[in-house]
Scaffold this motif. Structure first.
Motif, short mmCIF file in Angstrom:
data_model
loop_
_atom_site.label_atom_id
_atom_site.label_comp_id
_atom_site.label_asym_id
_atom_site.label_seq_id
_atom_site.Cartn_x
_atom_site.Cartn_y
_atom_site.Cartn_z
N ILE A 124 -35.77 -51.92 14.59
CA ILE A 124 -36.09 -51.46 13.24
C ILE A 124 -34.76 -51.13 12.57
O ILE A 124 -33.86 -50.60 13.24
CB ILE A 124 -36.96 -50.17 13.29
CG1 ILE A 124 -38.26 -50.42 14.04
CG2 ILE A 124 -37.26 -49.65 11.90
CD1 ILE A 124 -39.13 -49.18 14.19
N ILE A 125 -34.67 -51.39 11.26
CA ILE A 125 -33.37 -51.17 10.59
C ILE A 125 -33.08 -49.67 10.42
O ILE A 125 -33.99 -48.84 10.46
CB ILE A 125 -33.26 -51.93 9.24
CG1 ILE A 125 -34.37 -51.50 8.29
CG2 ILE A 125 -33.27 -53.42 9.45
CD1 ILE A 125 -34.16 -52.03 6.88
N ASP A 126 -31.82 -49.36 10.20
CA ASP A 126 -31.35 -47.98 10.07
C ASP A 126 -32.09 -47.24 8.95
O ASP A 126 -32.41 -47.84 7.92
CB ASP A 126 -29.85 -47.94 9.69
CG ASP A 126 -28.96 -48.52 10.77
OD1 ASP A 126 -29.48 -48.94 11.82
OD2 ASP A 126 -27.73 -48.55 10.54
N SER A 127 -32.29 -45.95 9.13
CA SER A 127 -32.79 -45.03 8.09
C SER A 127 -34.01 -45.59 7.36
O SER A 127 -34.07 -45.56 6.13
CB SER A 127 -31.68 -44.75 7.07
OG SER A 127 -30.53 -44.30 7.73
N SER A 128 -34.97 -46.12 8.11
CA SER A 128 -36.12 -46.77 7.46
C SER A 128 -37.44 -45.99 7.62
O SER A 128 -38.44 -46.39 7.03
CB SER A 128 -36.29 -48.19 8.01
OG SER A 128 -36.37 -48.16 9.41
N CYS A 129 -37.46 -44.91 8.41
CA CYS A 129 -38.74 -44.20 8.67
C CYS A 129 -38.69 -42.76 8.16
O CYS A 129 -37.72 -42.04 8.41
CB CYS A 129 -39.03 -44.18 10.17
SG CYS A 129 -39.05 -45.81 10.92
N VAL A 132 -40.55 -40.09 12.56
CA VAL A 132 -40.44 -40.84 13.82
C VAL A 132 -40.98 -39.93 14.92
O VAL A 132 -40.43 -38.84 15.16
CB VAL A 132 -38.97 -41.20 14.11
CG1 VAL A 132 -38.85 -41.90 15.46
CG2 VAL A 132 -38.40 -42.08 13.01
N GLU A 150 -31.23 -43.61 19.00
CA GLU A 150 -32.01 -44.61 18.25
C GLU A 150 -33.06 -43.93 17.35
O GLU A 150 -33.30 -44.39 16.22
CB GLU A 150 -32.72 -45.57 19.22
CG GLU A 150 -31.79 -46.63 19.80
CD GLU A 150 -31.43 -47.67 18.74
OE1 GLU A 150 -30.39 -47.47 18.08
OE2 GLU A 150 -32.16 -48.66 18.57
N ARG A 153 -31.12 -42.88 14.44
CA ARG A 153 -30.68 -44.02 13.61
C ARG A 153 -31.79 -44.50 12.68
O ARG A 153 -31.55 -44.78 11.50
CB ARG A 153 -30.24 -45.17 14.54
CG ARG A 153 -29.73 -46.40 13.79
CD ARG A 153 -29.39 -47.54 14.72
NE ARG A 153 -30.52 -48.09 15.44
CZ ARG A 153 -31.46 -48.90 14.93
NH1 ARG A 153 -31.41 -49.24 13.65
NH2 ARG A 153 -32.46 -49.35 15.67
N ILE A 154 -33.04 -44.57 13.16
CA ILE A 154 -34.11 -45.14 12.32
C ILE A 154 -34.74 -44.10 11.38
O ILE A 154 -35.51 -44.47 10.50
CB ILE A 154 -35.20 -45.83 13.18
CG1 ILE A 154 -35.97 -44.84 14.06
CG2 ILE A 154 -34.60 -46.96 14.00
CD1 ILE A 154 -37.24 -45.42 14.66
N THR A 155 -34.44 -42.80 11.57
CA THR A 155 -34.98 -41.76 10.68
C THR A 155 -34.22 -41.78 9.36
O THR A 155 -33.00 -41.88 9.34
CB THR A 155 -34.84 -40.36 11.34
OG1 THR A 155 -35.49 -40.39 12.62
CG2 THR A 155 -35.47 -39.27 10.49
N LYS A 156 -34.98 -41.69 8.25
CA LYS A 156 -34.34 -41.64 6.92
C LYS A 156 -33.57 -40.34 6.77
O LYS A 156 -33.94 -39.33 7.39
CB LYS A 156 -35.41 -41.64 5.82
CG LYS A 156 -35.99 -42.99 5.51
CD LYS A 156 -36.99 -42.86 4.34
CE LYS A 156 -37.69 -44.18 4.13
NZ LYS A 156 -38.79 -44.09 3.15
#
Ligand SMILES: C[S@@+](CC[C@H](N)C(=O)[O-])C[C@H]1O[C@@H](n2cnc3c(N)ncnc32)[C@H](O)[C@@H]1O
Length: 255
Positions: A124-129, A132, A150, A153-156
């Motif tokens: 999943i791309i960076d800062s997208s959720c 989490v 990780e 990384r994916i948390t906005k």
């Protein structure tokens, strides 16, 4: 550690197979989840992170190590007719292909994306959720630090990662490093201070939002079930775990 993780994952698969594929009726085995139970599980998990269904309306919500239903199924069931505010749901688990093919509770849909993948390399791309979740997983993964990095990384920015896991009770903390040889379902046994330090090293702010005794969620692990169970050794192990483990819930904030 890799051998331990593979062994633990094999046990994890057998555990779910017994419930959903072989439909074991043993008193100590869990029963398949119902729609109502899936909603209750999601609601309870959100509440332990000081959240409710309204908080996640129209948000992007990931569940890392979601298992065969996770909180995804309950959230999807809760919002089933609310098309306008349905959250976008993302499920990630290294056993996802088995869960979707052999168990079949989770299905890829317009609002649900599922990935067969480890939490150490989330596709999943960076800062997208916005949110989490990682429920009862960090003590199961191969590399907890990589997995937590990780999740971060994916948390906005401004988002929250809700992490919960079993930790060792203060009485048994001196033995935490040897517990993996006895409790082979969990490759890692963290103390509260060790996991707090690890999570804090990635997130800007963390708070403990809930602490649950094992019996709160698993009343069938109680001492009296040893007498009712046909598998006394397993029932004794389960009762012992109520003395050794408890569950901590963290809200981890990313600025
Ligand atoms: C105890 S189950 C919890 C499942 C689910 N979160 C729940 O609460 O019902 C642990 C899950 O973690 C998954 N898991 C194990 N290693 C993992 C890893 N490296 N990355 C992500 N998930 C992992 C397992 O496949 C399993 O589905």
């Amino acid at each position: 550690m890799a051998k331990n993780w593979d062994e633990a994952q094999q046990k994890e698969k057998v555990f779910w197979e017994n419930i959903y594929v072989h439909k074991s009726k043993d008193i100590n085995t869990y029963t398949p989840i119902t729609t109502e139970a899936s909603i209750s599980f999601a609601q309870k998990t959100l509440a332990r992170h000081k959240l409710c269904f309204q908080d996640i309306c129209s948000k992007v919500v990931a569940d890392i190590g979601c298992g065969p239903y996770g909180i995804i199924l309950g959230i999807d069931n809760y919002f089933i007719n609310n098309y306008d505010v349905k959250p976008k749901l993302i499920g990630v688990d290294p056993l996802m292909d088995f869960y979707t093919s052999d168990i079949g509770l989770l299905k890829q849909k317009d609002n649900i994306q599922l990935y067969n993948s480890q939490g150490e390399a989330i596709p999943i791309i960076d800062s997208s959720c916005d949110y989490v979740f990682c429920v009862n997983v960090i003590d199961h993964v191969e590399n907890p630090a990589k997995c937590i990095s990780e999740l971060h990384r994916i948390t906005k920015n401004g988002g929250v990662a809700g992490i919960s896991l079993h930790i060792v009770t203060p009485l048994f903390s001196p033995f935490s490093s040897v517990l993996k040889y006895l409790d082979t379902n969990h490759p890692h046994h963290f103390t509260l201070s060790k996991i707090s330090k690890l999570v804090s090293s990635y997130f800007d702010r963390i708070e403990v939002t809930y602490m649950a005794a094992m019996l709160e969620d698993q009343p069938e692990f109680a001492f009296n079930y040893i007498f009712k169970s046909s598998d006394k050794i397993r029932a004794i192990k389960r009762w012992s775990s109520t003395l050794i483990l408890r569950t901590v819930y963290f809200n981890c904030h990313k600025n």
